[in-house]
Write an enzyme that holds these catalytic residues in place. Sequence first.
Site, PDB file in Angstrom:
ATOM      1  N   SER A   1      30.921  45.932  43.854  1.00 49.25           N
ATOM      2  CA  SER A   1      30.980  47.362  43.532  1.00 49.25           C
ATOM      3  C   SER A   1      30.462  48.174  44.716  1.00 49.25           C
ATOM      4  CB  SER A   1      30.147  47.668  42.285  1.00 49.25           C
ATOM      5  OG  SER A   1      28.770  47.690  42.604  1.00 49.25           O
ATOM      6  N   GLY A   2      30.615  49.468  44.602  1.00 47.24           N
ATOM      7  CA  GLY A   2      30.176  50.361  45.671  1.00 47.24           C
ATOM      8  C   GLY A   2      28.806  50.969  45.428  1.00 47.24           C
TER       9      GLY A   2
END
Length: 188
Positions: A49-50
């Site tokens: 994920s970011g």
Amino acid sequence: MKKIFNIIRKTVSVIVVGFILCLAVLVLSVKASGGEPTVFNHQFKSVLSGSMEPTFKTGSIITIELTDDGKGYGKGDVITFIDKNENLVTHRIIEVEETKKDTIYTTKGDNNDGSDVDPVLSQNVVGEYTGFTVPYIGFLINYASSKTGAALLLFIPGAVLFFYSIFYFRKAVEDFKKEHSAPASDQS
């Protein structure tokens, strides 16, 4: 010119074989470790994920140094832990609370607006981020851990190596025939 061609050909051969061996080692280590290769108490993790951007990007691999007790980390350290849903999460510690029984960490993703809802107990900490990141390789490791990816990453390089060896075997036979037929025709 022929010497230069032979040097280039041998260099390409070494690079191709090295690449194939690296892919094989990657796939085998991913399969042997259950998804995350471990070397000298350091484990490679894929970033899914970011939440920690710009520290590391989605699809990168990072290394963490594994821990036994999960204690001793401080504010600002980036840790990997197991959350209440049994997911691995890597976030930064923003607060540390010591109790008689445990150390409790409040964490937050660098790209998130607020802190994580659930505190992290020290026994749920897997390790600490070492600062080593390689962009985009995490996508390859995730693919290699799948059945299709493992098969393709072993089959395709193996097939390339097989056909490559057939090509060079035929070339060696042709060169051998040329060398041994030329002196025979001179003696006639």
